[in-house]
Design a protein around this motif. Structure first.
Motif, PDB file in Angstrom:
ATOM      1  N   ALA A  52       1.732   3.322  -8.179  1.00  0.00           N
ATOM      2  CA  ALA A  52       1.067   4.465  -7.231  1.00  0.00           C
ATOM      3  C   ALA A  52       0.156   5.194  -8.088  1.00  0.00           C
ATOM      4  CB  ALA A  52       1.631   4.482  -6.161  1.00  0.00           C
ATOM      5  N   ASP A  53       0.362   6.570  -7.362  1.00  0.00           N
ATOM      6  CA  ASP A  53      -0.184   8.150  -8.522  1.00  0.00           C
ATOM      7  C   ASP A  53       0.602   8.430  -8.403  1.00  0.00           C
ATOM      8  OD1 ASP A  53      -0.631   7.962  -5.363  1.00  0.00           O
ATOM      9  OD2 ASP A  53      -2.777   8.848  -6.177  1.00  0.00           O
ATOM     10  N   THR A  54       2.050   8.796  -7.995  1.00  0.00           N
ATOM     11  CA  THR A  54       2.851   9.779  -7.997  1.00  0.00           C
ATOM     12  C   THR A  54       2.933  10.305  -8.593  1.00  0.00           C
ATOM     13  OG1 THR A  54       5.343  10.526  -7.069  1.00  0.00           O
ATOM     14  CG2 THR A  54       4.645   8.498  -8.857  1.00  0.00           C
ATOM     15  N   LEU A  55       3.476  12.084  -8.569  1.00  0.00           N
ATOM     16  CA  LEU A  55       3.664  12.764  -9.758  1.00  0.00           C
ATOM     17  C   LEU A  55       5.265  12.799 -10.433  1.00  0.00           C
ATOM     18  CD1 LEU A  55       3.122  16.188  -7.558  1.00  0.00           C
ATOM     19  CD2 LEU A  55       2.257  15.269  -9.925  1.00  0.00           C
ATOM     20  N   ARG A  56       5.445  12.795 -11.319  1.00  0.00           N
ATOM     21  CA  ARG A  56       7.062  12.766 -12.067  1.00  0.00           C
ATOM     22  C   ARG A  56       7.716  13.618 -11.319  1.00  0.00           C
ATOM     23  NH1 ARG A  56      11.135  11.416 -13.062  1.00  0.00           N
ATOM     24  NH2 ARG A  56      12.010  10.863 -15.852  1.00  0.00           N
ATOM     25  N   ILE A  57       8.528  13.159 -10.300  1.00  0.00           N
ATOM     26  CA  ILE A  57      10.005  13.633  -9.568  1.00  0.00           C
ATOM     27  C   ILE A  57      10.992  12.922 -10.064  1.00  0.00           C
ATOM     28  CG2 ILE A  57       8.047  14.437  -8.332  1.00  0.00           C
ATOM     29  CD1 ILE A  57       9.405  12.134  -6.012  1.00  0.00           C
ATOM     30  N   ASP A  58      11.623  13.840 -10.015  1.00  0.00           N
ATOM     31  CA  ASP A  58      13.172  13.024 -10.347  1.00  0.00           C
ATOM     32  C   ASP A  58      14.316  12.218  -9.747  1.00  0.00           C
ATOM     33  OD1 ASP A  58      13.435  15.026 -12.272  1.00  0.00           O
ATOM     34  OD2 ASP A  58      14.662  16.985 -11.136  1.00  0.00           O
ATOM     35  N   ILE A  94       0.910  -1.013   0.089  1.00  0.00           N
ATOM     36  CA  ILE A  94       0.042   0.238  -0.076  1.00  0.00           C
ATOM     37  C   ILE A  94       0.545   1.291   0.347  1.00  0.00           C
ATOM     38  CG2 ILE A  94      -1.970   1.588   1.067  1.00  0.00           C
ATOM     39  CD1 ILE A  94      -3.028  -1.503   1.871  1.00  0.00           C
ATOM     40  N   SER A  95       0.982   2.293  -1.269  1.00  0.00           N
ATOM     41  CA  SER A  95       1.486   2.965  -0.996  1.00  0.00           C
ATOM     42  C   SER A  95       1.465   4.151  -0.376  1.00  0.00           C
ATOM     43  CB  SER A  95       1.369   3.428  -2.913  1.00  0.00           C
ATOM     44  OG  SER A  95       0.149   4.119  -2.806  1.00  0.00           O
TER      45      SER A  95
END
Length: 249
Positions: free
Chosen positions: A140-146, A56-57
């Motif tokens: 999961a539903d993350t943003l696109r991060i470096d 679970i994220s």
């Protein structure tokens, strides 16, 4: 080892590593402003197969539906979760819970699970799952991060990446973006270079009223991701899976 993937709905997926099944981000019910937008393949927790573990994220209801998951009979099934979530999982009756920060690992049966970075406005991790030389990234539903780029150097070749694509924005927060969109997911595929990519997290809707007042999505069409990946990440094959369809890697 044979590995397969089957979408249940949204970001809830069954990964099968040679018979060791891992459930990601369970969402097995609906409520006002949270509609799945497609027919999920598992009706209730009692319909789930025997699981080797659950990841679970983060704690949002559409990724952590613990009330619905209470019906799963094996209360000793192991969980790997973002730090801070274990108390809620145990309160739902499940006893075997490990919290992870990014780059920490545990095992769910034979599957090594490593938490990886994420950003979503609340504490969240993504996951890399490995068994017998097969490697899967769950976004999961993350943003696109470096910080996600480091996965490529740490884990090398990926067999599969499960990537969110709807670019969700929150209208009352000045349209703040909280999930990567299809082009950003394709860019992540370019960096991670998975052999296969399956889009997730795109059919969700908050309903006619919620869509006007609460949420805004960039797309609910996975073909937008396929087209973007064709241009940006041509070495990755995109497979679009309807809920319940099993894809063998």
């Amino acid at each position: 080892m044979s590995v397969s993937v089957s979408r249940i709905v949204h970001a809830s997926v069954l990964l099968d590593f040679g018979g060791a099944r891992i459930l990601t981000d369970p969402w097995l019910s609906e409520r006002p402003f949270y509609y799945q937008g497609e027919q999920r393949s598992i009706a209730t927790a009692t319909d789930l197969p025997e699981l080797a573990g659950v990841v679970i994220s983060h704690a949002h209801y559409d990724h952590c539906d613990l009330d619905a998951l209470r019906g799963y009979p094996d209360k000793n099934v192991p969980f790997a979760v973002v730090r801070g979530l274990a108390k809620s999982v145990r309160a739902a009756g499940f006893r075997n819970v490990t919290e992870l920060d990014p780059w920490q690992s545990t095992h769910l049966g034979p599957v090594e699970v490593t938490a990886t970075p994420a950003e979503h406005g609340v504490p969240e991790v993504t996951f890399v799952l490995r068994a017998d030389g097969r490697t899967v990234f769950f976004g999961a539903d993350t943003l696109r991060i470096d910080a996600l780029d480091e996965i490529a150097s740490r884990f090398g070749e990926l067999d599969l990446a499960l990537l969110p694509i709807n670019g969700l924005r929150i209208r009352p927060a000045f349209n703040r973006q909280v999930v990567m969109d299809a082009a950003e997911a394709a860019d992540l595929a370019r960096v991670l270079r998975p052999r296969l990519a399956v889009p997730i997290h795109y059919s969700f809707t908050s309903g006619p009223l919620g869509s006007r007042l609460i949420t805004k999505v960039a797309t609910r069409d996975p073909e937008v991701f396929r087209a973007a990946a064709r241009d940006i990440a041509p070495d990755t094959t995109v497979e679009i899976l309807d809920p319940g369809v099993v894809l063998a890697l």
